[in-house]
Design a protein around this motif. Sequence first.
Motif, PDB file in Angstrom:
ATOM      1  N   GLU A 320      15.269  -6.013  51.776  1.00 48.18           N
ATOM      2  CA  GLU A 320      14.763  -6.531  53.170  1.00 48.18           C
ATOM      3  C   GLU A 320      13.558  -6.678  53.350  1.00 48.18           C
ATOM      4  OE1 GLU A 320      16.275  -3.446  56.019  1.00 48.18           O
ATOM      5  OE2 GLU A 320      18.393  -4.379  55.945  1.00 48.18           O
ATOM      6  N   ARG A 321      12.681  -5.661  52.543  1.00 49.73           N
ATOM      7  CA  ARG A 321      11.249  -5.606  52.525  1.00 49.73           C
ATOM      8  C   ARG A 321      10.736  -6.888  51.838  1.00 49.73           C
ATOM      9  NH1 ARG A 321       8.526   0.237  51.692  1.00 49.73           N
ATOM     10  NH2 ARG A 321       9.259   1.354  53.757  1.00 49.73           N
ATOM     11  N   GLN A 322      11.237  -7.211  50.593  1.00 48.59           N
ATOM     12  CA  GLN A 322      10.879  -8.586  49.933  1.00 48.59           C
ATOM     13  C   GLN A 322      11.110  -9.620  50.709  1.00 48.59           C
ATOM     14  OE1 GLN A 322      13.111  -8.032  46.462  1.00 48.59           O
ATOM     15  NE2 GLN A 322      11.818  -6.788  45.371  1.00 48.59           N
ATOM     16  N   GLU A 323      12.210  -9.736  51.370  1.00 45.37           N
ATOM     17  CA  GLU A 323      12.621 -10.804  52.462  1.00 45.37           C
ATOM     18  C   GLU A 323      11.508 -10.815  53.496  1.00 45.37           C
ATOM     19  OE1 GLU A 323      16.370 -10.333  53.885  1.00 45.37           O
ATOM     20  OE2 GLU A 323      17.579 -11.119  51.923  1.00 45.37           O
ATOM     21  N   ALA A 324      11.135  -9.847  53.954  1.00 51.36           N
ATOM     22  CA  ALA A 324      10.061  -9.889  55.103  1.00 51.36           C
ATOM     23  C   ALA A 324       8.765 -10.330  54.399  1.00 51.36           C
ATOM     24  CB  ALA A 324       9.983  -8.401  55.578  1.00 51.36           C
ATOM     25  N   ARG A 325       8.246  -9.976  53.244  1.00 47.21           N
ATOM     26  CA  ARG A 325       7.183 -10.484  52.601  1.00 47.21           C
ATOM     27  C   ARG A 325       7.173 -11.876  52.513  1.00 47.21           C
ATOM     28  NH1 ARG A 325       6.065  -5.768  48.245  1.00 47.21           N
ATOM     29  NH2 ARG A 325       5.418  -4.054  49.517  1.00 47.21           N
ATOM     30  N   GLN A 326       8.082 -12.417  51.940  1.00 51.91           N
ATOM     31  CA  GLN A 326       8.437 -13.769  51.737  1.00 51.91           C
ATOM     32  C   GLN A 326       8.260 -14.671  53.391  1.00 51.91           C
ATOM     33  OE1 GLN A 326      12.225 -14.454  49.666  1.00 51.91           O
ATOM     34  NE2 GLN A 326      11.169 -13.699  47.941  1.00 51.91           N
ATOM     35  N   LEU A 327       8.944 -14.129  54.160  1.00 58.45           N
ATOM     36  CA  LEU A 327       8.558 -14.649  55.416  1.00 58.45           C
ATOM     37  C   LEU A 327       6.979 -14.515  56.052  1.00 58.45           C
ATOM     38  CD1 LEU A 327      11.713 -13.546  57.170  1.00 58.45           C
ATOM     39  CD2 LEU A 327      11.198 -15.983  56.379  1.00 58.45           C
ATOM     40  N   ALA A 328       6.541 -13.527  55.879  1.00 59.62           N
ATOM     41  CA  ALA A 328       5.159 -13.249  56.051  1.00 59.62           C
ATOM     42  C   ALA A 328       4.252 -14.139  55.383  1.00 59.62           C
ATOM     43  CB  ALA A 328       4.643 -12.105  55.896  1.00 59.62           C
TER      44      ALA A 328
END
Length: 377
Positions: A320-328
């Motif tokens: 989930e953190r990796q996905e959030a970083r990609q979106l950011a």
Amino acid sequence: MGVKPAIGRKSNKNPPFFSHDFVIQNHADIVSCVVMVFLVGLMVQSTSPVASLFISLHHNVTGVEPSRETPRGEPFLYETGWKDACAIFFYSLVCIVMHAILQEYLLDKISKKFHLSKSRLSALNESGQLIIFQLMTLVWGGDAILREGFLFNISLLWDGYPNHPMSFLLKLWWIVQASYWIHTIPELYFLRIKKDEWSGRIRHAIVAFAFLAMAYCFQFQRVGVCLVVLHSLSEFVSHTYRLNNILRGEKEDYLDKIMGLLNGIVFVVVRLCSLVLGVLTFYFGVAGAAPLLLRVGALSVLVSFQVYLMFNFISEAIKERQEARQLAQARPKKEKKEKPKKEKVKKIHNEDSDLPEVDQNTNKTLRQRQAATAKTK
């Protein structure tokens, strides 16, 4: 009363008798009729012994009914036995009926109100009924722990092992737990769950039933009810967080952050408490009373299960953190492309604002004339 057909699927209003659609639409009525047969049989003298084999709890070791000499009587205590399998079969039928009532009068109405997709609808049905079950497990099991005094005297979990008779409510709690996980397997057919999801749900039900059966048969009912109640607390918070994401969408607001943080804290605390409780009971508590192989096996199963759950939780959190970083990282690129246009407008506005009002008006007229001449050319 039957479970309504899945949304988006057409079904005949009057399907032929004993067809798949007929059984699925009317399975709650069919199962409730079978339950009524057992209840009516309990009222008839000739069939009462057979019906009581499925409805009542058996293998009681102590207990006295109220009389003149003992007006209050003595509480009945129970042990494990083969007749418990008959009770599990009957109460699994009751679970099917209760599941159908919950599905029709609560979950179906929620799904119609929010107009969910098929994937979210399936997740809603799973998490919705699990929230009710885990809440019931938590309240009922917590009440049994308080009544038996396990919370304030933890040594009762292993004192006198293996002579651990159960009270009526505690034994009924174990019967209902086993019945629930058995009923989830036919519910896959009754609720028309996709076959892609069958393997995961069947595996979940088998693992849960296996843990319950091992704790119940090896006389670990006292520590077992504590471990199951702790696990139900974690599952209740987890499915509540999941249900919030299903109904509200993946909105990163204040409520979502609080529930996500609470889910992580409760999960970690429950895992640690389960490990501590298992070590105290299996390694120290029943030392000398239980065989070494049984103690090592029970402790290894408990530790491996907790490690497995912790590994899955950490891997999902990292994902989930990796996905959030990609979106950011994707958002600033769009903002950078739009920033120069805004800066040009701001510069022109700042240059004009520094001049007096008469000069500002003349600049505006000059720009309008230049634009008009450019259009004529």
